[in-house]
Design an enzyme around this catalytic site. Sequence first.
Site, PDB file in Angstrom:
ATOM      1  N   GLU A  96     -19.105 -10.013  -8.707  1.00  0.00           N
ATOM      2  CA  GLU A  96     -19.807  -8.773  -9.040  1.00  0.00           C
ATOM      3  C   GLU A  96     -20.895  -8.411  -8.034  1.00  0.00           C
ATOM      4  O   GLU A  96     -22.086  -8.363  -8.387  1.00  0.00           O
ATOM      5  CB  GLU A  96     -20.395  -8.858 -10.449  1.00  0.00           C
ATOM      6  CG  GLU A  96     -19.354  -9.042 -11.527  1.00  0.00           C
ATOM      7  CD  GLU A  96     -19.925  -8.926 -12.953  1.00  0.00           C
ATOM      8  OE1 GLU A  96     -21.139  -8.730 -13.086  1.00  0.00           O
ATOM      9  OE2 GLU A  96     -19.149  -9.023 -13.904  1.00  0.00           O
ATOM     10  N   GLU A 132     -13.214 -12.542 -15.708  1.00  0.00           N
ATOM     11  CA  GLU A 132     -14.199 -12.690 -16.783  1.00  0.00           C
ATOM     12  C   GLU A 132     -13.930 -11.628 -17.827  1.00  0.00           C
ATOM     13  O   GLU A 132     -13.756 -10.459 -17.488  1.00  0.00           O
ATOM     14  CB  GLU A 132     -15.638 -12.445 -16.314  1.00  0.00           C
ATOM     15  CG  GLU A 132     -16.314 -13.581 -15.638  1.00  0.00           C
ATOM     16  CD  GLU A 132     -17.759 -13.248 -15.257  1.00  0.00           C
ATOM     17  OE1 GLU A 132     -18.429 -12.482 -15.990  1.00  0.00           O
ATOM     18  OE2 GLU A 132     -18.201 -13.743 -14.218  1.00  0.00           O
TER      19      GLU A 132
END
Length: 443
Positions: free
Chosen positions: A165, A348
């Site tokens: 991210e 995730e």
Amino acid sequence: MAESFPPDFLWGASTAAYQIEGAVKEDGRGLSIWDQFSHTPGKVLNGDTGDTACDHYHRWQEDVVLMRELGISAYRFSTAWPRIQPMGRGAVNEKGLAFYDRLVDALLEANIEPWLCLYHWDLPQRLEDRGGWRNRDVAYWYRDYTAIVARRLADRVAHWATFNEPNMVAYRGYGDGDHAPGVKSREAVMQAIHTLNLAHGLGVMALREQRADLKLGNIYNFGPREPATDREEDMIACRVSDAIMNRSFSDPQILGHYPEPIAAEIAPFVQSGDYAIIRQKLDYFAFNHYARSRVRWAKGTLFQFEHVAPPRGTPVTDMGWEINPDAFRQVMIDSKARYGDLPMYILENGAAFADAVDSEGRVHDPQRVAFLRAYLGAVHDAIAAGVPVRGYFVWSLLDNFEWAFGYSRRFGIVYVDFATQKRIPKESYFFYRDLARGAPLAR
Ligand code: FCB
């Protein structure tokens, strides 16, 4: 309805170094920006820090046993740069490398594929002192760090991710400032986006040099945006938020350009040849997904937008994030349309709920089971619609240090009692174990 996943579907679980390891002063580890940030009063809820976290640095063997019994075939973890290069560049800390070396061997021994992420937000503080991701040189030091880890582990680790991210690193770390290093500057966000992209490209090149057949990717973070109203300014705000949060990494890395709403502002930081470095061939397309967001125009904020809470009555998790598996299915479908046919992995997905241990010492978490059932249903539907989703990694194996929320939010399928470090597999752990062992998904 009972639905099966393809027999070679990869069932995994994810964690991150700073969120679980603890042992922040041990065996020569250097300081990271999260040590500095969490020890600054007022930055993390309840003054929590990652000093001990899940004590995984000492309990990793027990944690590998939990994974083996869970039946997963892949485990995604991150290496802590400050454990490996305490100063961020130069000297290598052998004890830090040795820790990951042992972990990788134990995983392989347990028949679990290690998926290694090189950066999950814990920049060495020494590099932040030199400007962190605002400083272009950091991309080159990141490349050196990547080469060090690859030299040690690429003989046994096939799957590598350059960053987790990176949008959060740039936006939350240098814009909102509610994540380390806590800078609040529009220019810094733009600089950080570009340095991180450059670092990704340089990292991929360094990894390929080590071993040409590694499987490489980056872990994006996709949460669809929608305008809070159909007013013109909310729609503009929504496009800006979408560009920064969803496309500022995948677009340049895969399509070769920055998204239009931010391209002009990043242009001053781009040097000739940068796009060729950034746009590397990748082997898989991976992202994390949590929720979609509603955006409205907000005067006086850095980018004139803010994210607003879902309407009253919307089902949400303990983070206040909307539960909406259809939005997740749509992200998978849209990503394939936009970025092509690479094998797709969800690295995730999961949910925080306020879990508690009952009088029999068990953790009953029906909300998480329902969440996983619905979100895995969305994966199943996306596969049926022709999206090449090859694996799903639950966030997270263990309850852990949830950044600015400290230990107040529990995402694990294993409960951690932070006072005693006792691990208790939750009901969701057994639910997930059955799927990993091949049971169909009952919906
Ligand atoms: C993601 C992070 C991960 C965790 C989850 C809840 O954005 O990558 O470390 O905090 O959110």
